[in-house]
Design a protein around this motif. Structure first.
Motif, PDB file in Angstrom:
ATOM      1  N   ALA A 169     -27.008 -46.492 -57.681  1.00 51.70           N
ATOM      2  CA  ALA A 169     -25.687 -46.428 -57.042  1.00 51.70           C
ATOM      3  C   ALA A 169     -25.772 -45.678 -55.713  1.00 51.70           C
ATOM      4  O   ALA A 169     -25.183 -46.099 -54.710  1.00 51.70           O
ATOM      5  CB  ALA A 169     -24.672 -45.756 -57.972  1.00 51.70           C
ATOM      6  N   ALA A 170     -26.533 -44.586 -55.680  1.00 47.47           N
ATOM      7  CA  ALA A 170     -26.701 -43.825 -54.440  1.00 47.47           C
ATOM      8  C   ALA A 170     -27.441 -44.651 -53.388  1.00 47.47           C
ATOM      9  O   ALA A 170     -27.057 -44.659 -52.216  1.00 47.47           O
ATOM     10  CB  ALA A 170     -27.445 -42.521 -54.712  1.00 47.47           C
ATOM     11  N   ALA A 171     -28.476 -45.370 -53.800  1.00 50.16           N
ATOM     12  CA  ALA A 171     -29.234 -46.217 -52.872  1.00 50.16           C
ATOM     13  C   ALA A 171     -28.353 -47.338 -52.327  1.00 50.16           C
ATOM     14  O   ALA A 171     -28.392 -47.639 -51.131  1.00 50.16           O
ATOM     15  CB  ALA A 171     -30.472 -46.790 -53.563  1.00 50.16           C
ATOM     16  N   ASN A 172     -27.559 -47.949 -53.200  1.00 49.13           N
ATOM     17  CA  ASN A 172     -26.655 -49.015 -52.758  1.00 49.13           C
ATOM     18  C   ASN A 172     -25.647 -48.484 -51.740  1.00 49.13           C
ATOM     19  O   ASN A 172     -25.374 -49.130 -50.729  1.00 49.13           O
ATOM     20  CB  ASN A 172     -25.918 -49.632 -53.945  1.00 49.13           C
ATOM     21  N   PHE A 173     -25.101 -47.299 -52.006  1.00 49.54           N
ATOM     22  CA  PHE A 173     -24.153 -46.695 -51.077  1.00 49.54           C
ATOM     23  C   PHE A 173     -24.814 -46.444 -49.721  1.00 49.54           C
ATOM     24  O   PHE A 173     -24.257 -46.780 -48.675  1.00 49.54           O
ATOM     25  CB  PHE A 173     -23.589 -45.381 -51.631  1.00 49.54           C
ATOM     26  N   LEU A 174     -25.995 -45.839 -49.744  1.00 49.23           N
ATOM     27  CA  LEU A 174     -26.695 -45.567 -48.486  1.00 49.23           C
ATOM     28  C   LEU A 174     -26.963 -46.853 -47.716  1.00 49.23           C
ATOM     29  O   LEU A 174     -26.776 -46.913 -46.501  1.00 49.23           O
ATOM     30  CB  LEU A 174     -28.021 -44.842 -48.750  1.00 49.23           C
ATOM     31  N   SER A 175     -27.388 -47.871 -48.423  1.00 52.03           N
ATOM     32  CA  SER A 175     -27.714 -49.150 -47.782  1.00 52.03           C
ATOM     33  C   SER A 175     -26.480 -49.816 -47.193  1.00 52.03           C
ATOM     34  O   SER A 175     -26.489 -50.249 -46.037  1.00 52.03           O
ATOM     35  CB  SER A 175     -28.385 -50.076 -48.801  1.00 52.03           C
ATOM     36  N   GLU A 176     -25.422 -49.879 -47.980  1.00 51.78           N
ATOM     37  CA  GLU A 176     -24.218 -50.603 -47.559  1.00 51.78           C
ATOM     38  C   GLU A 176     -23.344 -49.799 -46.601  1.00 51.78           C
ATOM     39  O   GLU A 176     -22.911 -50.320 -45.575  1.00 51.78           O
ATOM     40  CB  GLU A 176     -23.400 -51.005 -48.792  1.00 51.78           C
ATOM     41  N   GLU A 177     -23.074 -48.565 -46.932  1.00 55.94           N
ATOM     42  CA  GLU A 177     -22.116 -47.767 -46.167  1.00 55.94           C
ATOM     43  C   GLU A 177     -22.746 -47.018 -44.992  1.00 55.94           C
ATOM     44  O   GLU A 177     -22.110 -46.842 -43.965  1.00 55.94           O
ATOM     45  CB  GLU A 177     -21.403 -46.764 -47.084  1.00 55.94           C
ATOM     46  N   GLU A 178     -23.965 -46.555 -45.172  1.00 54.55           N
ATOM     47  CA  GLU A 178     -24.632 -45.775 -44.127  1.00 54.55           C
ATOM     48  C   GLU A 178     -25.668 -46.603 -43.363  1.00 54.55           C
ATOM     49  O   GLU A 178     -26.316 -46.085 -42.453  1.00 54.55           O
ATOM     50  CB  GLU A 178     -25.306 -44.542 -44.744  1.00 54.55           C
ATOM     51  N   LYS A 179     -25.844 -47.856 -43.772  1.00 52.51           N
ATOM     52  CA  LYS A 179     -26.808 -48.766 -43.137  1.00 52.51           C
ATOM     53  C   LYS A 179     -28.231 -48.208 -43.174  1.00 52.51           C
ATOM     54  O   LYS A 179     -29.034 -48.416 -42.271  1.00 52.51           O
ATOM     55  CB  LYS A 179     -26.412 -49.099 -41.695  1.00 52.51           C
ATOM     56  N   GLN A 180     -28.544 -47.468 -44.242  1.00 54.35           N
ATOM     57  CA  GLN A 180     -29.868 -46.903 -44.446  1.00 54.35           C
ATOM     58  C   GLN A 180     -30.853 -48.034 -44.705  1.00 54.35           C
ATOM     59  O   GLN A 180     -30.663 -48.816 -45.625  1.00 54.35           O
ATOM     60  CB  GLN A 180     -29.855 -45.951 -45.652  1.00 54.35           C
ATOM     61  N   PRO A 181     -31.918 -48.157 -43.887  1.00 51.58           N
ATOM     62  CA  PRO A 181     -32.906 -49.201 -44.159  1.00 51.58           C
ATOM     63  C   PRO A 181     -33.796 -48.819 -45.348  1.00 51.58           C
ATOM     64  O   PRO A 181     -34.031 -47.636 -45.602  1.00 51.58           O
ATOM     65  CB  PRO A 181     -33.715 -49.270 -42.866  1.00 51.58           C
ATOM     66  N   PHE A 182     -34.237 -49.822 -46.058  1.00 50.59           N
ATOM     67  CA  PHE A 182     -35.179 -49.669 -47.155  1.00 50.59           C
ATOM     68  C   PHE A 182     -36.318 -50.663 -46.938  1.00 50.59           C
ATOM     69  O   PHE A 182     -36.090 -51.740 -46.390  1.00 50.59           O
ATOM     70  CB  PHE A 182     -34.502 -49.966 -48.508  1.00 50.59           C
TER      71      PHE A 182
END
Length: 135
Positions: free
Chosen positions: A31-44
């Motif tokens: 859930a934290a990774a999804n939030f970072l990816s979607e909301e903060e545009k964190q690349p993975f």
């Protein structure tokens, strides 16, 4: 959706069984990774990012805290990024380690009038964000 490879190690007693900890960790960190990816545009990266979670006790985390942070006392959670990362930077295949002390989590949960699992969830997310460079 970012892929995570979560490794669990239960080093000291008093924790729920490994299966229970893994299920909670997977739910919380995904859930934290999804939030970072979607909301903060964190690349993975395209391959799963490996995260190590170590569940231990106050004495073990006190020793780690003394060695790595020169603070000779127990703490609730410590995070050790595999590589320095700034928020928004792309992580490598190994994200890092999160170490959590059971007695401190339990004591704080009582002091804060929180459910143990709720406080543990908070600390997992806290440690996870530190691995991404958030302070």
């Amino acid at each position: 959706m970012p892929e995570l490879d979560i490794q669990i190690s239960v080093e000291e007693g008093g924790w729920p069984d490994e299966e229970t900890l893994f299920a909670l960790s997977e739910k919380v960190l995904q859930a934290a990774a999804n939030f970072l990816s979607e909301e903060e545009k964190q690349p993975f990266p395209p391959l799963p990012v490996e995260i190590s979670l170590v569940f231990t006790d106050d004495e073990s985390i006190r020793q780690i805290n003394a060695e790595w942070r020169q603070k000779d006392k127990p703490t609730n959670v410590l995070s050790f990024p595999a590589y320095p990362l700034e928020p928004g930077g792309k992580p490598g295949p190994m994200l890092g380690d999160i170490v959590i002390a059971r007695e401190t989590v339990a004591r704080e949960a009582v002091d804060l009038d929180k459910d143990f699992d709720d406080h543990l969830t908070h600390l997992m997310v806290h440690g996870f964000l530190h691995l991404f460079g958030y302070d």
